[in-house]
Design an enzyme around this catalytic site. Structure first.
Site, PDB file in Angstrom:
ATOM      1  N   GLY A  46      -6.913 -11.457  -2.789  1.00 18.89           N
ATOM      2  CA  GLY A  46      -5.824 -10.515  -2.926  1.00 18.89           C
ATOM      3  C   GLY A  46      -6.167  -9.291  -3.742  1.00 18.89           C
ATOM      4  O   GLY A  46      -5.633  -8.205  -3.506  1.00 18.89           O
ATOM      5  N   THR A  49     -13.137  -8.320  -3.822  1.00 16.88           N
ATOM      6  CA  THR A  49     -14.103  -8.806  -2.842  1.00 16.88           C
ATOM      7  C   THR A  49     -15.252  -9.461  -3.596  1.00 16.88           C
ATOM      8  O   THR A  49     -15.698  -8.951  -4.619  1.00 16.88           O
ATOM      9  CB  THR A  49     -14.629  -7.650  -1.983  1.00 16.88           C
ATOM     10  N   ASP A 158      -1.768 -20.207  -9.022  1.00 16.66           N
ATOM     11  CA  ASP A 158      -2.002 -19.990  -7.584  1.00 16.66           C
ATOM     12  C   ASP A 158      -2.896 -21.101  -7.054  1.00 16.66           C
ATOM     13  O   ASP A 158      -3.832 -20.862  -6.291  1.00 16.66           O
ATOM     14  CB  ASP A 158      -2.639 -18.626  -7.340  1.00 16.66           C
TER      15      ASP A 158
END
Length: 644
Positions: A46, A49, A158
């Site tokens: 999100g 990279t 998460d």
């Protein structure tokens, strides 16, 4: 296919490469990020990279994972770095350093972490037929990692299977702490009200808070994410792993205290799961937070103690074995044309409806296949894991001939031993011994499949609901990747490796893979290509391999395996700069390629059905050899409706 001269096409390809690759989202190999040199692109999340990197000037040095911010000045990176400096545990990815990289006039934060080769938790499970003992061992490692964070006052926030990596030796690493929180952490944008994460993993309390806050914006106070919410996310993750579907959403209070409202137990969906493991997961998924385990550490201790004394059911495969259908079988649903009278002007509409119907039927069949494991794929996955372990044991410097022969030696006995192993399991009901690989004290990640399991009847449960991928796959894998495994003792290693190499040389040889058999296009690709305006037989130019950027007219070398090509000529609604993900085969004097995924410059992803070159691929260029073929830097793709 290619409408311009080779020289103009090459210059145009280089221009597209420069425009697309010179960004944090796609750095070509060899790019310097401060003192780090990019080896390969691993994937994207999100906020950033991830690349595999080495210290500049050390071509044989150790690999690291570098997470680079997509946007300049991203504040999430500083918070993730602070959290990882506080949380130190063998199952939490280790932070090496962090900094800021200047790209032109802007600055991009980055983190450098330990490099771990492996599969996500869901990929690991789908590629194997694990036992309850193995799954519980992974669950214990995950709980212990989160417990270490909770002791430091930190939360992941998460947690899901895509953020858990399983190494070839079965060790777990919990990744992607960018959404994490710790006591005293600075407030970032809207996270003061709603923590980031994936809604499928929200606890009922968090989900209902989100619904109410959307109905009355500003009326509700910020949500206090807690350990109980994290425990629920762990329950969702392993529920999906064991049932191949997400748990049903729980609304309102449960009607009975013994079972959450509207939620079927793990054992009800998969009767091969032992009762104790099913109960532990259902406790994690309890509607009321106070009914969930008191802490991750206590549940980890409880499950670890349970593994000390378990019955044979904990060592049996958890899923049915897939039975192959006859090669010539065909159903009436697979007919290509509409039969019977058709109203004038309705031919196209009916044909489109037919395509959509076939795609829906195919998706349903795939959903029904989720709970079945293919013995050949399980054996291949286990072979890859053992090869990675053996590479570390032998120092990772063996001749390529060894690995080709080692795979033959491993997979051959697995396939030939199905009958013997299955008969033994059918007659002897005692607990089987744990299989040990060539590395000392390393347990294999899946039992060797046998015909008795392959013929096991279906559970009779309803088909699971197909689920979307929540995160971009880590493609393309780098051939230089090495597993992060503690180095075993060297005593006896040389003798074992020498014996294996000797046997391998006598029994096998390497060679290029042959052209694959004809097969169907990926699910949804026909509809996606129709929306993109891509017609059968059409195509455009591509830069063959984006990981090998270069100048001049020299050829590049391609190998069997994954490939990422770059579209350098727009066709339909597929623009320049689109990345095509696929695979190449170099056997029989030709290069055959298949592309199954297209990633547009705006980040949207579509399933596609393309072949490299024309239908028959491309011929070898002079100077090629099996497994290493010289090809032009610019070539073409062709749209097909089934792979030839």
């Amino acid at each position: 296919m290619i409408s311009e001269s080779p020289e103009l096409g090459l210059r145009h390809a280089e221009a597209v490469l420069g425009r697309v690759l010179l960004s944090p989202e796609w750095l070509p190999p060899g790019t310097r990020v401060d003192r780090w040199e990019v080896v390969a692109r691993l994937g994207a999340g999100g906020y950033g990279t991830t690349y595999s990197v080495r210290r500049a000037g050390r071509p044989q040095g150790r690999l690291y994972a570098l997470k680079l911010s997509r946007r300049p000045g991203e504040r999430w990176f500083a918070r993730e770095a602070e959290l990882l400096t506080r949380v130190r545990h063998r199952s939490v990815v280790r932070l090496s350093t962090y900094g800021v990289w200047r790209l032109g006039p802007v600055e991009h934060p980055y983190l450098v972490m330990e490099y771990v080769e492996g599969e996500s938790l869901y990929e690991w499970a789908l590629a194997r037929n694990p036992t309850a003992r193995q799954v519980t061992g992974l669950l214990v490692q995950v709980l212990e990692a989160l417990a270490a964070a909770h002791r430091e006052g930190a939360l992941h926030r998460d947690f899901k299977g895509d953020n858990v990596l399983v190494a070839p030796d079965g060790k777990v690493k919990v990744l992607d702490w960018g959404a994490g929180w710790y006591a005293g952490a600075p407030v970032l944008t809207a996270t003061a009200r709603l923590p980031p994460g994936s809604p499928r993993y929200y606890s009922p309390q968090l989900f209902m808070w989100r619904v109410l806050s959307e109905r009355r914006p500003g009326a509700s106070s910020p949500y206090a994410y807690s350990v109980a919410d994290e425990l629920y996310a762990v329950g969702v993750t392993f529920y999906r792993l064991l049932t191949d579907q997400y748990p049903a959403a729980q609304w309102g209070m449960p009607r009975e205290a013994s079972e959450p409202h509207g939620l079927r137990s793990v054992r009800n969906l998969n009767p091969y799961v032992p009762e104790e493991l099913s109960e532990a997961l259902m406790r994690l998924l309890a509607f009321e937070p106070e009914r969930r385990p008191e802490s991750t550490a206590l549940l980890a201790d409880e499950l670890r103690q349970r593994l000390v004394d378990v019955g044979p059911a904990w060592n049996a495969p958890l899923f049915d074995w897939r039975e192959r259908t006859a090669s010539g079988s065909r159903t009436t649903l697979e007919a290509e044309e509409v039969r019977g009278p058709v109203m004038p002007g309705q031919e196209v509409a009916l044909r489109d409806a037919r395509v959509r119907h076939l795609e829906a039927v195919r998706r349903l069949r795939e959903a029904r296949e989720l709970r079945r494991r293919d013995p050949a794929k399980v054996a291949a996955a286990e072979a890859r894991s053992l090869r990675a372990i053996q590479a570390r044991v032998c120092g990772g410097r063996s001749h390529p001939l060894f690995w080709g022969a080692f795979a033959v030696l491993l997979v051959g006995p697995l396939v030939a031993g199905f009958t013997v192993w299955g008969l033994r399991r059918a007659v002897v009901h005692e607990e089987p011994p744990q299989a040990v690989s060539g590395a000392r004290n390393v347990q294999q990640m899946a039992p060797r499949p046998g015909p008795e399991e392959a013929r096991r009847p279906s559970t009779g449960t309803s088909p699971p609901v197909p689920f979307p991928q929540e995160k971009e796959a880590m493609t393309p894998p780098s051939p230089q990747q090495a597993a992060v495994i503690p180095t075993p003792a060297r005593s006896g290693t040389l003798k074992r490796c020498s014996a294996a190499v000797g046997a391998a040389v006598l029994t096998a040889c390497t060679g290029a893979q042959v052209r694959p058999d004809a097969s169907r296009c990926p699910t949804g690709s026909l509809e996606a290509m129709r929306k993109l305006g891509l017609n059968k037989g059409g195509g455009a130019s591509v830069y063959t391999d984006v990981t090998q950027p270069g100048l001049g007219s020299e050829k590049l070398i391609v190998h069997d395996g994954p490939i990422v090509s770059l579209v350098i000529q727009q066709y339909g609604n597929l623009p320049e700069g689109t990345r095509l993900y696929g695979r190449l085969w170099t056997g029989e004097g030709r290069v055959t390629g298949r592309y199954t995924k297209a990633e547009l410059p705006d980040g949207s992803i579509y399933p596609v059905c393309f072949v490299y070159g024309n239908h028959d691929g491309g011929e070898w260029v002079e100077g090629s050899k099996p497994g290493a073929v010289r090809m032009p830097r610019t070539f073409a793709y062709t749209v097909v409706h089934e792979f030839p």
